[in-house]
Write a protein that holds these residues in place. Sequence first.
Motif, PDB file in Angstrom:
ATOM      1  N   ASP A  34     -50.635 -25.812 -15.486  1.00 54.81           N
ATOM      2  CA  ASP A  34     -49.925 -26.975 -15.386  1.00 54.81           C
ATOM      3  C   ASP A  34     -48.736 -26.603 -14.602  1.00 54.81           C
ATOM      4  OD1 ASP A  34     -50.787 -28.901 -17.368  1.00 54.81           O
ATOM      5  OD2 ASP A  34     -50.284 -27.479 -18.957  1.00 54.81           O
ATOM      6  N   PHE A  35     -49.001 -26.589 -13.156  1.00 56.60           N
ATOM      7  CA  PHE A  35     -48.194 -26.273 -12.343  1.00 56.60           C
ATOM      8  C   PHE A  35     -48.308 -27.339 -11.060  1.00 56.60           C
ATOM      9  CE2 PHE A  35     -46.919 -24.282  -8.196  1.00 56.60           C
ATOM     10  CZ  PHE A  35     -45.499 -23.610  -8.441  1.00 56.60           C
ATOM     11  N   ASP A  36     -47.371 -27.981 -10.514  1.00 54.65           N
ATOM     12  CA  ASP A  36     -47.503 -28.973  -9.446  1.00 54.65           C
ATOM     13  C   ASP A  36     -47.063 -28.164  -7.981  1.00 54.65           C
ATOM     14  OD1 ASP A  36     -47.533 -31.081  -7.894  1.00 54.65           O
ATOM     15  OD2 ASP A  36     -45.752 -32.086  -8.827  1.00 54.65           O
ATOM     16  N   LEU A  37     -48.281 -28.231  -7.335  1.00 51.82           N
ATOM     17  CA  LEU A  37     -48.404 -27.601  -6.133  1.00 51.82           C
ATOM     18  C   LEU A  37     -47.465 -28.489  -5.278  1.00 51.82           C
ATOM     19  CD1 LEU A  37     -52.042 -26.447  -5.362  1.00 51.82           C
ATOM     20  CD2 LEU A  37     -49.859 -24.790  -5.727  1.00 51.82           C
ATOM     21  N   ALA A  38     -47.518 -29.871  -5.199  1.00 48.06           N
ATOM     22  CA  ALA A  38     -46.644 -30.652  -4.297  1.00 48.06           C
ATOM     23  C   ALA A  38     -45.205 -30.447  -4.447  1.00 48.06           C
ATOM     24  CB  ALA A  38     -47.133 -32.115  -4.599  1.00 48.06           C
ATOM     25  N   SER A  39     -44.673 -30.342  -5.716  1.00 45.86           N
ATOM     26  CA  SER A  39     -43.152 -30.016  -5.710  1.00 45.86           C
ATOM     27  C   SER A  39     -42.914 -28.513  -5.873  1.00 45.86           C
ATOM     28  CB  SER A  39     -42.909 -30.921  -7.293  1.00 45.86           C
ATOM     29  OG  SER A  39     -43.638 -30.256  -8.371  1.00 45.86           O
ATOM     30  N   GLY A  40     -43.982 -27.858  -6.080  1.00 42.40           N
ATOM     31  CA  GLY A  40     -43.958 -26.407  -6.342  1.00 42.40           C
ATOM     32  C   GLY A  40     -42.896 -25.927  -7.437  1.00 42.40           C
TER      33      GLY A  40
ATOM     34  N   PHE B 160     -43.457 -25.750 -12.117  1.00 41.48           N
ATOM     35  CA  PHE B 160     -44.215 -25.922 -13.365  1.00 41.48           C
ATOM     36  C   PHE B 160     -43.854 -27.037 -14.067  1.00 41.48           C
ATOM     37  CE2 PHE B 160     -44.158 -21.161 -13.149  1.00 41.48           C
ATOM     38  CZ  PHE B 160     -45.585 -20.961 -13.619  1.00 41.48           C
ATOM     39  N   LEU B 161     -44.896 -27.603 -14.641  1.00 38.82           N
ATOM     40  CA  LEU B 161     -44.584 -28.875 -15.557  1.00 38.82           C
ATOM     41  C   LEU B 161     -44.053 -28.674 -16.772  1.00 38.82           C
ATOM     42  CD1 LEU B 161     -47.943 -30.768 -14.543  1.00 38.82           C
ATOM     43  CD2 LEU B 161     -45.934 -31.225 -13.477  1.00 38.82           C
ATOM     44  N   PRO B 162     -43.332 -29.342 -17.454  1.00 39.10           N
ATOM     45  CA  PRO B 162     -42.838 -28.983 -18.797  1.00 39.10           C
ATOM     46  C   PRO B 162     -43.551 -28.581 -19.856  1.00 39.10           C
ATOM     47  CG  PRO B 162     -41.902 -31.042 -17.865  1.00 39.10           C
ATOM     48  CD  PRO B 162     -42.998 -30.587 -17.049  1.00 39.10           C
ATOM     49  N   GLN B 163     -44.929 -28.965 -19.991  1.00 46.10           N
ATOM     50  CA  GLN B 163     -45.589 -28.742 -20.943  1.00 46.10           C
ATOM     51  C   GLN B 163     -46.443 -27.389 -20.755  1.00 46.10           C
ATOM     52  OE1 GLN B 163     -46.215 -31.119 -18.689  1.00 46.10           O
ATOM     53  NE2 GLN B 163     -48.398 -31.552 -18.037  1.00 46.10           N
ATOM     54  N   SER B 164     -46.153 -26.864 -19.531  1.00 48.53           N
ATOM     55  CA  SER B 164     -47.090 -25.655 -19.260  1.00 48.53           C
ATOM     56  C   SER B 164     -46.955 -24.428 -20.217  1.00 48.53           C
ATOM     57  CB  SER B 164     -46.575 -24.991 -17.954  1.00 48.53           C
ATOM     58  OG  SER B 164     -47.433 -23.845 -17.706  1.00 48.53           O
ATOM     59  N   ILE B 165     -47.931 -23.960 -20.512  1.00 49.06           N
ATOM     60  CA  ILE B 165     -48.121 -22.829 -21.582  1.00 49.06           C
ATOM     61  C   ILE B 165     -47.323 -21.753 -21.204  1.00 49.06           C
ATOM     62  CG2 ILE B 165     -50.270 -21.807 -21.159  1.00 49.06           C
ATOM     63  CD1 ILE B 165     -50.852 -21.558 -24.259  1.00 49.06           C
TER      64      ILE B 165
ATOM     65  N   ASP C  30     -34.043 -20.672 -24.239  1.00 49.06           N
ATOM     66  CA  ASP C  30     -34.285 -21.917 -23.377  1.00 49.06           C
ATOM     67  C   ASP C  30     -35.531 -22.746 -24.026  1.00 49.06           C
ATOM     68  OD1 ASP C  30     -36.526 -21.270 -20.844  1.00 49.06           O
ATOM     69  OD2 ASP C  30     -36.048 -20.055 -22.215  1.00 49.06           O
ATOM     70  N   SER C  31     -36.183 -22.306 -25.073  1.00 46.96           N
ATOM     71  CA  SER C  31     -37.283 -23.113 -25.293  1.00 46.96           C
ATOM     72  C   SER C  31     -37.400 -23.298 -27.003  1.00 46.96           C
ATOM     73  CB  SER C  31     -38.738 -22.505 -24.824  1.00 46.96           C
ATOM     74  OG  SER C  31     -39.009 -21.328 -25.781  1.00 46.96           O
ATOM     75  N   THR C  32     -38.273 -24.364 -27.310  1.00 43.82           N
ATOM     76  CA  THR C  32     -38.220 -24.390 -28.877  1.00 43.82           C
ATOM     77  C   THR C  32     -39.012 -23.189 -29.454  1.00 43.82           C
ATOM     78  OG1 THR C  32     -40.429 -25.628 -28.364  1.00 43.82           O
ATOM     79  CG2 THR C  32     -38.382 -26.802 -28.761  1.00 43.82           C
ATOM     80  N   HIS C  33     -39.852 -22.325 -28.760  1.00 45.54           N
ATOM     81  CA  HIS C  33     -40.195 -21.030 -29.507  1.00 45.54           C
ATOM     82  C   HIS C  33     -39.396 -20.222 -29.559  1.00 45.54           C
ATOM     83  CE1 HIS C  33     -44.423 -22.248 -28.184  1.00 45.54           C
ATOM     84  NE2 HIS C  33     -44.691 -21.016 -28.004  1.00 45.54           N
TER      85      HIS C  33
ATOM     86  N   THR D 141     -31.062 -23.572 -18.783  1.00 45.37           N
ATOM     87  CA  THR D 141     -31.519 -22.975 -17.411  1.00 45.37           C
ATOM     88  C   THR D 141     -33.136 -22.701 -17.425  1.00 45.37           C
ATOM     89  OG1 THR D 141     -30.543 -20.833 -18.700  1.00 45.37           O
ATOM     90  CG2 THR D 141     -29.256 -21.972 -16.692  1.00 45.37           C
ATOM     91  N   GLY D 142     -33.542 -23.163 -18.352  1.00 50.07           N
ATOM     92  CA  GLY D 142     -35.066 -23.211 -18.466  1.00 50.07           C
ATOM     93  C   GLY D 142     -35.482 -24.595 -17.964  1.00 50.07           C
ATOM     94  N   VAL D 143     -36.751 -25.091 -18.304  1.00 50.29           N
ATOM     95  CA  VAL D 143     -37.325 -26.372 -18.173  1.00 50.29           C
ATOM     96  C   VAL D 143     -37.015 -27.375 -19.097  1.00 50.29           C
ATOM     97  CG1 VAL D 143     -39.351 -27.455 -17.812  1.00 50.29           C
ATOM     98  CG2 VAL D 143     -39.180 -25.144 -16.920  1.00 50.29           C
ATOM     99  N   ALA D 144     -36.916 -27.257 -20.445  1.00 50.27           N
ATOM    100  CA  ALA D 144     -36.667 -28.048 -21.613  1.00 50.27           C
ATOM    101  C   ALA D 144     -35.311 -28.752 -21.408  1.00 50.27           C
ATOM    102  CB  ALA D 144     -36.699 -27.266 -22.986  1.00 50.27           C
ATOM    103  N   LEU D 145     -35.332 -29.859 -21.696  1.00 47.40           N
ATOM    104  CA  LEU D 145     -34.013 -30.637 -21.786  1.00 47.40           C
ATOM    105  C   LEU D 145     -33.317 -30.605 -22.895  1.00 47.40           C
ATOM    106  CD1 LEU D 145     -35.484 -34.069 -20.292  1.00 47.40           C
ATOM    107  CD2 LEU D 145     -34.347 -31.953 -18.968  1.00 47.40           C
ATOM    108  N   GLU D 146     -32.026 -31.056 -23.008  1.00 41.95           N
ATOM    109  CA  GLU D 146     -31.254 -31.064 -24.183  1.00 41.95           C
ATOM    110  C   GLU D 146     -31.856 -31.679 -25.257  1.00 41.95           C
ATOM    111  OE1 GLU D 146     -26.638 -31.568 -25.564  1.00 41.95           O
ATOM    112  OE2 GLU D 146     -27.213 -31.930 -23.402  1.00 41.95           O
ATOM    113  N   ASP D 147     -32.267 -33.011 -25.165  1.00 43.13           N
ATOM    114  CA  ASP D 147     -32.873 -33.823 -26.568  1.00 43.13           C
ATOM    115  C   ASP D 147     -33.919 -32.990 -27.090  1.00 43.13           C
ATOM    116  OD1 ASP D 147     -34.566 -34.067 -24.431  1.00 43.13           O
ATOM    117  OD2 ASP D 147     -34.413 -36.607 -24.679  1.00 43.13           O
ATOM    118  N   GLU D 148     -34.665 -32.051 -26.304  1.00 40.20           N
ATOM    119  CA  GLU D 148     -35.681 -31.481 -27.015  1.00 40.20           C
ATOM    120  C   GLU D 148     -35.381 -29.983 -27.789  1.00 40.20           C
ATOM    121  OE1 GLU D 148     -39.893 -28.742 -25.390  1.00 40.20           O
ATOM    122  OE2 GLU D 148     -38.492 -30.013 -24.036  1.00 40.20           O
ATOM    123  N   LEU D 149     -34.387 -29.539 -27.127  1.00 40.14           N
ATOM    124  CA  LEU D 149     -33.840 -28.387 -27.886  1.00 40.14           C
ATOM    125  C   LEU D 149     -32.802 -28.715 -28.968  1.00 40.14           C
ATOM    126  CD1 LEU D 149     -33.376 -26.428 -24.517  1.00 40.14           C
ATOM    127  CD2 LEU D 149     -35.345 -26.317 -26.119  1.00 40.14           C
ATOM    128  N   ALA D 150     -31.904 -29.703 -29.033  1.00 42.04           N
ATOM    129  CA  ALA D 150     -30.685 -29.752 -29.801  1.00 42.04           C
ATOM    130  C   ALA D 150     -30.983 -29.883 -31.255  1.00 42.04           C
ATOM    131  CB  ALA D 150     -30.042 -31.174 -29.263  1.00 42.04           C
TER     132      ALA D 150
END
Length: 229
Positions: free
Chosen positions: A48-54, A56-61, A181-184, A201-210
């Motif tokens: 789950d890595f986007d090579l074009a943007s370089g 990780f996608l948010p859902q990457s394990i 920085d993650s729900t884990h 400072t990770g990938v997850a956004l505030e509304d996911e973590l709050a």
Amino acid sequence: MRVDGLLFDKDGTLFDFGATWNSWAGGMIRDFANGDDALAERIARAMDFDLASGAFLPQSIIIAGTNRDAAEAVASALPGADVAALEERLMRAAATAPLVEAVPLGAFLDDLAGFGMRLGVMTNDTEYAARAHLGEAGVVEKFDFVAGFDSGFGAKPDPSPLLAFADQMSLDPARVVMVGDSTHDLVAGRRAGMQTVAVLTGVALEDELAPYADAVFPDIGHLTAWVQG
């Protein structure tokens, strides 16, 4: 409630996730593909890595997973690959990843220790990589506890490694803060009966973590005032 201990995740918490791991992962994918662009795309999709943007996608394990999870993802794109060998290769390569501190860690940790805090790191990376990264940053000796998913306590979101920190430091879990920085990270903290703080400072956004956090901050630097309050 009084805070006696702080337990930090590593990647995305002590170190900025994107600035540290995106370029490293792109390089590893190219190394695994050995010039085969189609294979590089398959490996990137598995990670789950986007090579074009370089990035990780948010859902990457791999963002919150273990080194074993990363090895299994890569192996799924390399038929016949030895997962154990990939795991070893990734562990050693990760230990040399370029580090970008979320804040200047030395002064930050000294301030917290000055308040009498016990400090720990619990990462789903390997303990080998964790100690290598903290050593490279010059702060490994500032922590009372450093554990990875392979240290014998389990991996987040299981609360067991968090409770191991509280037990070894003789702390009431309710007076320990799990910072991540993650729900884990945060789910593990809640399951352990700890206070929880999320950082962005990770990938997850505030509304996911709050929903899982007692507080959400842009980075760990905001903790110093929070624990005093």
